[in-house]
Motif scaffolding. Structure first.
Motif, PDB file in Angstrom:
ATOM      1  N   ASN A  79      33.173  36.456  42.728  1.00 36.27           N
ATOM      2  CA  ASN A  79      33.494  37.856  42.969  1.00 36.27           C
ATOM      3  C   ASN A  79      34.791  37.898  43.780  1.00 36.27           C
ATOM      4  O   ASN A  79      34.829  37.442  44.915  1.00 36.27           O
ATOM      5  CB  ASN A  79      32.346  38.514  43.746  1.00 36.27           C
ATOM      6  N   SER A  81      36.269  40.182  45.285  1.00 41.27           N
ATOM      7  CA  SER A  81      36.320  40.965  46.526  1.00 41.27           C
ATOM      8  C   SER A  81      35.685  40.194  47.675  1.00 41.27           C
ATOM      9  O   SER A  81      35.984  40.451  48.828  1.00 41.27           O
ATOM     10  CB  SER A  81      35.677  42.337  46.348  1.00 41.27           C
ATOM     11  N   ASP A  85      30.083  35.849  48.455  1.00 41.43           N
ATOM     12  CA  ASP A  85      28.951  36.783  48.543  1.00 41.43           C
ATOM     13  C   ASP A  85      27.695  36.237  47.854  1.00 41.43           C
ATOM     14  O   ASP A  85      26.681  36.923  47.786  1.00 41.43           O
ATOM     15  CB  ASP A  85      29.342  38.169  48.012  1.00 41.43           C
TER      16      ASP A  85
HETATM   17  C1  LIG Z   1      31.703  42.142  44.105  1.00 35.07           C
HETATM   18  O1  LIG Z   1      31.317  42.584  45.373  1.00 35.07           O
HETATM   19  C2  LIG Z   1      31.501  43.968  45.567  1.00 35.07           C
HETATM   20  C3  LIG Z   1      31.207  44.284  46.998  1.00 35.07           C
HETATM   21  O2  LIG Z   1      30.305  43.393  47.519  1.00 35.07           O
HETATM   22  C4  LIG Z   1      30.611  44.735  44.595  1.00 35.07           C
HETATM   23  O3  LIG Z   1      30.804  46.109  44.763  1.00 35.07           O
HETATM   24  C5  LIG Z   1      30.999  44.334  43.185  1.00 35.07           C
HETATM   25  O4  LIG Z   1      30.134  44.933  42.267  1.00 35.07           O
HETATM   26  C6  LIG Z   1      30.935  42.834  43.017  1.00 35.07           C
HETATM   27  N1  LIG Z   1      31.496  42.509  41.726  1.00 35.07           N
HETATM   28  C7  LIG Z   1      30.903  41.694  40.878  1.00 35.07           C
HETATM   29  C8  LIG Z   1      31.628  41.429  39.603  1.00 35.07           C
HETATM   30  O5  LIG Z   1      29.812  41.196  41.103  1.00 35.07           O
END
Ligand SMILES: *[C@@H]1O[C@H](CO)[C@@H](O)[C@H](O)[C@H]1NC(C)=O
Ligand SMILES: *[C@@H]1O[C@H](CO)[C@@H](O)[C@H](O)[C@H]1NC(C)=O
Ligand SMILES: *[C@@H]1O[C@H](CO)[C@@H](O)[C@H](O)[C@H]1NC(C)=O
Ligand SMILES: *[C@@H]1O[C@H](CO)[C@@H](O)[C@H](O)[C@H]1NC(C)=O
Ligand SMILES: *[C@@H]1O[C@H](CO)[C@@H](O)[C@H](O)[C@H]1NC(C)=O
Ligand SMILES: *[C@@H]1O[C@H](CO)[C@@H](O)[C@H](O)[C@H]1NC(C)=O
Ligand SMILES: *[C@@H]1O[C@H](CO)[C@@H](O)[C@H](O)[C@H]1NC(C)=O
Ligand SMILES: *[C@@H]1O[C@H](CO)[C@@H](O)[C@H](O)[C@H]1NC(C)=O
Ligand SMILES: *[C@@H]1O[C@H](CO)[C@@H](O)[C@H](O)[C@H]1NC(C)=O
Length: 830
Positions: A79, A81, A85
């Protein structure tokens, strides 16, 4: 050509030998990063690592919020962002044991080579990625469905697309369904630029002249020159690589590598009879940065400006001569490149084995050019229609006569004793409405330099240690959307913010940093946005205007009380490596030059052998870029004796300064300290020294000499102030601040002060009775661009005076060393 070279070399030596003080052209030959951020000072870093290594291939899909990472035997979908995570998806793709055994039989290394190193990771179509790996010296490729992200069961032969050897330079792009790769293919390791998959397959020519000579590829980039082209031009792909030189014949330069840029046209289909399945648009040229023939291209970045004709290329070079090393960053414009590719060709003269300028008639249409409207109108619809005489010419004339020179004909940035391995560039709109290029440069030892180009000069905003264990930065990718930069290396993937404005604590700090991402909003330094353009302060051009509040922070106010004859360090820690400390005593500008007892170091003012008349008010100002700010004010009192109630307390250590013959190479004797340290119980001392010696024996190089341990007197002397060794930069170099004490030739002790009676055990003293030695910062920062080293000191004021002999001794040594270092820097800079 040769005269040229000699001039370059002379300049190089002048630079390296005189340490740039004698000549200072527009380029600073050893740029200093303004601030140094060590690993333990980092914040806001996200890290991803798994069980594997070599996280070196990135594919960022910003709109989808995904960073794909290719590693050894694995592909990850992270991810973007927040790479840590926990939502990552993984494809394990290891070479089978049979393949690994086969690889071993080929004599390859089972620790590095006999794995499946992912080399290519590109988007193929809306649903699939295309991936190639070395697969234990037997390359394979496959399509990966990005939705279920699993390893398919069908694979393609990869030897046309991927190197066998993972250490070989590789670059690959998928453009309109065509796979453009450049590397050394197959077992013979032949360099080639190829197109595969969708369109007609093409290669470079091998005879009669090799188009590529031992080439080692660095990177490639698509420049969409067809967009809005008035001449109906084609898109081009540019290749950056190192190659064995052909055009120079001087014997001492034989077999030297030179940097090159080559280009091909995207719609090339090869020739019909001549150059069948070969490029008809391949042209190459020399790429020079600062010292031709002594520079190695390490990385190149193509800055997409939104319009192809303003495309800028940045390249990082390593300059090497004997054991001297420096890195240089150069900037190239696409129009300069175009001029070179449209200029004269080189021709090979077989008789003299020389490459010379081709002066004869060039056939029409111009060999190596793309198919344009003009050509179409004269009947050349594609490269298949090109006449034989053009292709015959191209076969032996792919090298251009002119060199591609950097913008300004000199490097933007040079840095000594530094290996730049990777560069990425972001173009940022600053508050003044101007766009600035911010360079992120990875080093060979795991640091990132962030720099900004202002008026063709580079200002290094900061250097950040991002990896605890030194390792080369192998990949850097910027995401404007996530305001992040991703860093790939052997051990892990990092995600760092593009800016950390809150590191700057005052308006001055914020302005002086010249970080185009940051501005001062009156209270804090924070990310600048175009919306609050009017409210925020930023000064990219000069880096010193706009702050109203002169004393943004209250300076440190401290009292220091010492005994006559003590040494005292008045600490003044400059956060910027570009700042200079300015001390003001009793309100007058200059320090009294009393027998050179005052010395300004990078972390404070050292006063040795204090006298009562040294008492007074000492103020430390930081001076940078024409700005002055008050950092600290000390009230120093030098007493003749300790206050009454503490009269029974004798210092455990008496430091006596002795006159000495100049034993240092330095012109001034003042650097030489010979101090006699008289101590409590001789036996106790020997024991302590032995203990210290044994415990620290292996921990550091012999930087200090402490005299004959059997004698009651010791000599403290800096043997070397040259800390150029890169290993000294690491945080783990001197984790405990241990000193190695080795027997040395101690000069006979002065008879003046000898063996005082054994003092009582160390008593606690009020904290203001410290001489400041215990308050040294944890890390010694940058010293005029030469070196770093670490001090494992206690934090401020936690350590009472006269703790123990060893502690005091080591502090004393460090203090001496540091003060000397600063004064001797110019001599150590070669
Ligand atoms: C990545 O993380 C963000 C915030 O935590 C979330 O909103 C988003 O859906 C995630 N994107 C993916 C592709 O998992
Ligand atoms: C992969 O990592 C290993 C050590 O972890 C290193 O020795 C090797 O050179 C790396 N290989 C590549 C291709 O980067
Ligand atoms: C690699 O080969 C060496 C010697 O052939 C062997 O000792 C070692 O265990 C092998 N390592 C791996 C990871 O297979
Ligand atoms: C993408 O390519 C793969 C592999 O060739 C193919 O199976 C798939 O159908 C293609 N997807 C689209 C949307 O064309
Ligand atoms: C992945 O998805 C594709 C279609 O989206 C499907 O054809 C394929 O079988 C799936 N693979 C696995 C392993 O589920
Ligand atoms: C091409 O021209 C169009 C219309 O003039 C313009 O909107 C667009 O920005 C141009 N694109 C480039 C890349 O110059
Ligand atoms: C080039 O294309 C035009 C129109 O498509 C065609 O009329 C002409 O014959 C072609 N020329 C050649 C040499 O193939
Ligand atoms: C320093 O000493 C003066 C008087 O001697 C006192 O007024 C002041 O508060 C002291 N300052 C600090 C920071 O201790
Ligand atoms: C500072 O001023 C005091 C008295 O005001 C004086 O005793 C002292 O010697 C002066 N210090 C220096 C270093 O000049």
């Amino acid at each position: 050509m040769k005269r040229h070279l000699i001039r370059y070399l002379l300049a190089f030596f002048a630079v390296l030998i005189t340490g740039y003080s004698s000549r200072r052209p527009t380029t600073d030959f050893d740029a200093t990063p303004r601030t140094t951020i060590a690993y333990n000072e980092l914040s806001d870093v996200k890290r991803f690592s798994s069980k594997t290594v070599n996280y070196s291939v990135f594919l960022l899909e910003d709109e989808k919020g995904i960073l794909y990472v290719g590693a050894r035997g694995a592909i990850y979908s992270l991810n973007s962002s927040n790479i840590m995570d926990g939502s990552q998806r993984t494809i394990h793709w290891e070479a089978t044991p049979e393949k690994q055994t086969e690889c071993l039989k080929k004599g390859k290394n089972n620790k590095t080579e006999c794995f499946n190193h992912i080399k290519l990771l590109q988007r193929f179509n809306e649903t699939h990625l295309y991936v190639c790996g070395t697969y234990a010296f037997s390359p394979l490729c496959t399509y990966i469905d990005d939705h279920n992200f699993t390893l398919p069961s069908i694979f393609e032969e990869g030897k046309e697309k991927c190197p066998y050897d993972p250490s070989k330079g590789f670059t690959g792009l998928i453009i309109d369904g065509g796979l453009y790769t450049a590397t050394r293919y197959e077992f013979r390791s032949l360099p080639d630029i190829r197109r595969n998959l969708y369109q007609r397959s093409l290669k470079t020519e091998e005879s009669p002249v090799h188009w590529l000579n031992d080439a080692d590829f660095v990177t490639s980039a698509l420049v969409q020159e067809s967009v809005n082209s008035t001449v109906g031009d084609d898109d081009k792909i540019y290749y950056f690589f190192m190659e064995r030189t052909g055009e120079e014949t001087s014997s001492f330069l034989d077999k030297t590598q030179v940097a090159r840029v080559a280009r091909i046209c995207k719609s090339d289909l090869g020739g019909k009879k001549i150059l069948q399945k070969k490029w008809t648009s391949f042209l190459k040229a020399r790429l020079v940065c600062s010292i031709p023939y002594y520079e190695v291209l390490k990385s190149a970045y193509t800055l997409d400006t939104g319009r192809w004709d303003t495309t800028v290329f940045y390249a990082a070079f390593l300059l090497k001569w004997r054991n001297m090393e420096a890195s240089a960053i150069c900037q190239y414009s696409i129009s300069d490149m175009q001029k070179v590719f449209e200029g004269p060709y080189m021709a090979y003269q077989p008789n003299s084995h020389k490459w010379v300028r081709f002066n004869d008639i060039i056939p029409e249409p111009r060999p190596g050019s793309c198919i344009t409207n003009e050509l179409r109108s004269t009947g050349f619809n594609s490269s298949l229609d090109l006449p034989s005489k053009v292709l015959d010419f191209l076969k032996i004339h792919t090298l251009m006569y002119e060199e591609v020179k950097p913008i300004g004909e000199q490097p933007l940035l040079m840095k000594k004793n530094m290996v730049y391995t990777r560069i990425a560039v972001d173009r940022v709109l600053a508050l003044d409405g101007t766009q600035y290029d911010v360079l992120f440069i990875g080093t060979g030892d795991g640091w990132i330099h962030k720099a900004v180009v202002v008026k063709s000069i580079v200002h290094i905003i900061e250097e950040v240690q991002v990896f605890k264990n030194p390792q080369p930065v192998e990949n850097l990718v910027i995401s404007k959307r996530q305001k992040s930069i991703y860093v790939g290396a052997q051990s892990e993937v990092l995600q760092l913010p593009l800016s950390t404005c809150n590191r700057y604590v005052s308006c001055y700090d914020c302005i002086l940093a010249r970080d185009p991402y940051c501005g001062w909003d009156g209270e804090t330094c924070r990310e600048a946005t175009q919306e609050d353009r009017l409210q925020m302060t930023q000064d990219m051009q000069n880096g010193n205007e706009g702050c109203l509040d002169v004393a943004a922070e209250a300076p440190v106010q401290k009292n220091r009380t010492v005994l006559k004859g003590d040494d005292v360090l008045l600490q003044c820690d400059l956060s910027s490596n570009l700042a200079k400390a300015q001390w003001v005593v009793n309100g007058t500008e200059s320090l009294p030059d009393v027998e050179s007892r005052f010395r300004v170091g990078i972390d404070g003012l050292l006063i040795t052998d204090t006298l009562p008349e040294h008492s007074g008010e000492y103020s430390c100002y930081a001076e940078e870029n024409g700005l002055q700010s008050l950092l600290a004010v000390y009230t120093l009192s030098v007493l003749m004796e300790l206050p009454k109630e503490k009269v029974d307390l004798e210092p455990t250590m008496v430091i006596v300064q002795l006159p000495t013959a100049a034993s240092q190479t330095s012109s001034d004797m003042e650097f030489v300290y010979i101090s006699i340290i008289t101590i409590l119980g001789g036996l106790c001392f020997v024991l302590l020294v032995v203990l210290l010696y044994v415990s620290c024996l292996q921990k550091r190089k012999g930087t200090y000499m402490v005299g004959n341990s059997q004698a009651t007197n010791v000599e403290l002397q800096t043997v070397s102030s040259n800390f150029k060794d890169k290993s000294d930069r690491g945080l783990n170099s001197h984790p405990d601040g241990c000193l190695q004490i080795i027997p040395g030739e101690a000069t006979p002790a002065s008879p003046t002060k000898n063996t005082p009676p054994p003092p009582p055990p160390p008593p606690p003293l009020p904290s203001e009775f410290t001489n400041g030695i215990a308050t040294l910062p944890n890390m010694l920062r940058k010293m005029n661009g030469n070196s770093y080293m670490l001090l494992g000191q206690n934090e401020e004021s936690t350590s009472p005076l006269y703790n123990s002999f060893t502690e005091e001794l080591s502090k004393f040594l460090e203090k001496r060393k540091r003060t000397q270092l600063v004064e001797k820097l110019d001599e150590s800079s070669v």
